[in-house]
Design an enzyme around this catalytic site. Sequence first.
Site, PDB file in Angstrom:
ATOM      1  N   HIS A   1       0.835  -1.199   0.000  1.00 15.76           N
ATOM      2  CA  HIS A   1       0.000   0.000   0.000  1.00 15.76           C
ATOM      3  C   HIS A   1       0.872   1.253   0.000  1.00 15.76           C
ATOM      4  CE1 HIS A   1       0.917   0.672   4.243  1.00 15.76           C
ATOM      5  NE2 HIS A   1       0.437  -0.519   4.574  1.00 15.76           N
TER       6      HIS A   1
ATOM      7  N   CYS B   1       3.135  -4.731   6.725  1.00 17.18           N
ATOM      8  CA  CYS B   1       2.859  -4.575   5.302  1.00 17.18           C
ATOM      9  C   CYS B   1       4.111  -4.087   4.573  1.00 17.18           C
ATOM     10  CB  CYS B   1       1.720  -3.580   5.086  1.00 17.18           C
ATOM     11  SG  CYS B   1       0.144  -4.110   5.789  1.00 17.18           S
TER      12      CYS B   1
END
Length: 226
Positions: free
Chosen positions: A137, A145
């Site tokens: 992202h 992440c």
Amino acid sequence: MKNQPAYFDTKYTNNDILNNLGNTHPVINQTQVASTNFPVPGDQIYLRLFKQEGILEIWYKHKNQKYQLSKTWKICTFSGGLGPKKAEGDGKSPEGFYATQGNLLNPNSNYHLAFNIGYPNAYDRSKGYTGSYIMIHGKCVSIGCYAMTDKGIEEIYALVSQALSSGQTQVPIHIFPFKMHTANMKKYQGSAHYAFWQELKPAYDIFQSQRRVPDISVHNQHYIVR
């Protein structure tokens, strides 16, 4: 990230992304499209990430040709250092063989744009590893992440979306601790993760030598790479 839903029922096209971002944030521009190394609709794409080098690569294959490198981006940040993710909340960014698909894309993410990498995969589940909502992202912040700059995720997201909306059912995402050439394997041979990394290396070697994405399965809690 934990406040993002893991699955989405709608496939999003590049036009949808552009509409969500507005005209001031183009995702694919005509200069890119005209580039000789820019994937076109119908091309297959493949993502490789290397933690130690901090890079994300997109490769593409046009018709029956071998994969070619389209572009390399710097990973803005990831968390937990080298080694696989094993548990929800351990703060580790995964390593291994994953894939995203149309229902895992989120153009409305709080982190600008996001797509779920598909953690845990069959190998992780066989080991009892836990965790959820592991994304690539934007926003350059991470707890497990792989975070990119907003500009970077716009380009990456658009290519992933383009491939999925033009016939590719899944986009493979292979995440390595480092470039797995002989010198690095020797450098890290004392690591507690070394046995796991040896299971990843055949996939690295096949792609390096043959420019094809290997077939990967899981048997008896081990990766089988062909």
